[in-house]
Write a protein that holds these residues in place. Sequence first.
Motif, short mmCIF file in Angstrom:
data_model
loop_
_atom_site.label_atom_id
_atom_site.label_comp_id
_atom_site.label_asym_id
_atom_site.label_seq_id
_atom_site.Cartn_x
_atom_site.Cartn_y
_atom_site.Cartn_z
N THR A 150 -12.48 0.59 -42.26
CA THR A 150 -12.75 2.00 -42.58
C THR A 150 -11.86 2.95 -41.78
OG1 THR A 150 -14.49 2.23 -40.91
CG2 THR A 150 -15.17 1.51 -43.13
N GLY A 151 -11.24 2.43 -40.73
CA GLY A 151 -10.38 3.26 -39.89
C GLY A 151 -11.15 4.10 -38.89
N GLU A 152 -12.35 3.68 -38.54
CA GLU A 152 -13.18 4.47 -37.64
C GLU A 152 -13.35 3.83 -36.27
OE1 GLU A 152 -17.59 6.56 -37.38
OE2 GLU A 152 -17.12 5.33 -39.11
N LEU A 153 -13.14 4.65 -35.27
CA LEU A 153 -13.42 4.31 -33.87
C LEU A 153 -14.37 5.39 -33.37
CD1 LEU A 153 -9.71 3.73 -32.95
CD2 LEU A 153 -11.45 1.96 -32.80
N SER A 154 -15.44 4.97 -32.74
CA SER A 154 -16.42 5.95 -32.30
C SER A 154 -17.15 5.41 -31.08
CB SER A 154 -17.40 6.22 -33.44
OG SER A 154 -18.35 7.16 -33.05
N GLY A 155 -17.48 6.30 -30.16
CA GLY A 155 -18.21 5.88 -28.99
C GLY A 155 -18.51 7.04 -28.05
N LYS A 156 -18.83 6.68 -26.81
CA LYS A 156 -19.15 7.67 -25.79
C LYS A 156 -18.12 7.58 -24.67
CE LYS A 156 -24.00 8.06 -26.70
NZ LYS A 156 -25.34 7.77 -26.30
N GLY A 157 -17.72 8.73 -24.19
CA GLY A 157 -16.78 8.79 -23.08
C GLY A 157 -17.35 9.64 -21.96
N VAL A 161 -19.47 14.71 -17.27
CA VAL A 161 -19.74 15.13 -18.65
C VAL A 161 -19.60 13.92 -19.56
CG1 VAL A 161 -19.09 16.68 -20.53
CG2 VAL A 161 -18.94 17.47 -18.14
N VAL A 162 -20.70 13.57 -20.20
CA VAL A 162 -20.74 12.47 -21.17
C VAL A 162 -20.59 13.10 -22.55
CG1 VAL A 162 -22.15 10.59 -22.08
CG2 VAL A 162 -22.31 11.21 -19.66
N PHE A 163 -19.83 12.47 -23.43
CA PHE A 163 -19.60 13.06 -24.75
C PHE A 163 -19.47 11.97 -25.80
CE2 PHE A 163 -15.61 12.53 -22.53
CZ PHE A 163 -14.81 11.85 -23.44
N HIS A 164 -19.61 12.37 -27.04
CA HIS A 164 -19.39 11.47 -28.18
C HIS A 164 -18.01 11.76 -28.73
CE1 HIS A 164 -19.52 10.09 -32.36
NE2 HIS A 164 -20.21 9.11 -31.83
N ILE A 165 -17.24 10.69 -28.99
CA ILE A 165 -15.90 10.85 -29.54
C ILE A 165 -15.73 9.93 -30.74
CG2 ILE A 165 -15.01 9.21 -27.82
CD1 ILE A 165 -12.28 10.72 -28.09
N SER A 166 -15.11 10.46 -31.77
CA SER A 166 -14.79 9.63 -32.93
C SER A 166 -13.38 9.95 -33.39
CB SER A 166 -15.78 9.85 -34.07
OG SER A 166 -15.70 11.16 -34.55
N LYS A 208 -8.21 12.12 -37.75
CA LYS A 208 -9.09 13.22 -37.35
C LYS A 208 -9.86 12.77 -36.12
CE LYS A 208 -13.05 16.00 -38.77
NZ LYS A 208 -14.04 16.26 -39.81
N TYR A 209 -9.91 13.63 -35.12
CA TYR A 209 -10.75 13.33 -33.96
C TYR A 209 -11.84 14.39 -33.86
CZ TYR A 209 -8.32 17.04 -31.40
OH TYR A 209 -7.82 18.25 -31.00
N GLU A 210 -12.94 13.99 -33.27
CA GLU A 210 -14.03 14.92 -32.99
C GLU A 210 -14.66 14.52 -31.66
OE1 GLU A 210 -17.09 16.88 -35.77
OE2 GLU A 210 -18.11 15.08 -35.00
N ILE A 211 -14.76 15.49 -30.79
CA ILE A 211 -15.42 15.30 -29.50
C ILE A 211 -16.57 16.30 -29.48
CG2 ILE A 211 -15.20 15.45 -26.99
CD1 ILE A 211 -12.20 14.80 -27.39
N THR A 212 -17.79 15.79 -29.35
CA THR A 212 -18.96 16.66 -29.44
C THR A 212 -20.08 16.11 -28.56
OG1 THR A 212 -20.39 17.86 -30.97
CG2 THR A 212 -19.95 15.54 -31.48
N ARG A 213 -21.17 16.81 -28.54
CA ARG A 213 -22.35 16.43 -27.76
C ARG A 213 -22.01 16.25 -26.27
NH1 ARG A 213 -26.74 16.31 -30.21
NH2 ARG A 213 -27.81 15.11 -28.63
#
Length: 181
Positions: free
Chosen positions: A62-69, A90-95, A104-109
């Motif tokens: 699917t081309g998806e990488l996602s996790g917490k950093g 600061v802990v965050f969610h990254i995909s 496309k990247y998204e860093i949130t939460r």
Amino acid sequence: MRLLMLLLFPFTTIAQDSLLTYTEVVELPGQTKEQLFVKARRWFTNTFRDSKEVLEINDKETGELSGKGIVKSRWHYKQFGKREAYPATVVFHISICVKDGKYKYEITRLEAKNKINNSAASKDFGLLTTSAVSPVKWPGVSQKKMNEVWNDLKIETAKEIEGLIAGMKSSIAAKKSPSDF
């Protein structure tokens, strides 16, 4: 009067502050989905201590990488004329989602953890939002001062996240993969 309030209520909205989020679609013409996926996964591996713990989704199909950093940040507090810096984690969610020619990247939460020797200031800040008003209040500290700390934390965290993004973009945009000779 009750009728007037009932008529006005549906048009009244409660303003809610948004979570701080960093997102962008980056075009890289000529790069295949597979090439971008390998580079993005390598960036995860090189950026975070243990990418196996960070990556919750690692799906090449699917081309998806996602996790917490995690990034280290700081906030400042001025007391008795002296401005001191204090650490925050600061802990965050990254995909990252890749397709042929773009990702496309998204860093949130982004959630700020703040532990200072079990002091009154040890309470976590929680999720970082667009609000200028601090969601936490420490005993003996004015709301104005708390708002200054809150906004300083967001500024300092933005610097860290922007540096992380710059490194990610540079790694993924590299012409050659680090495994190429």
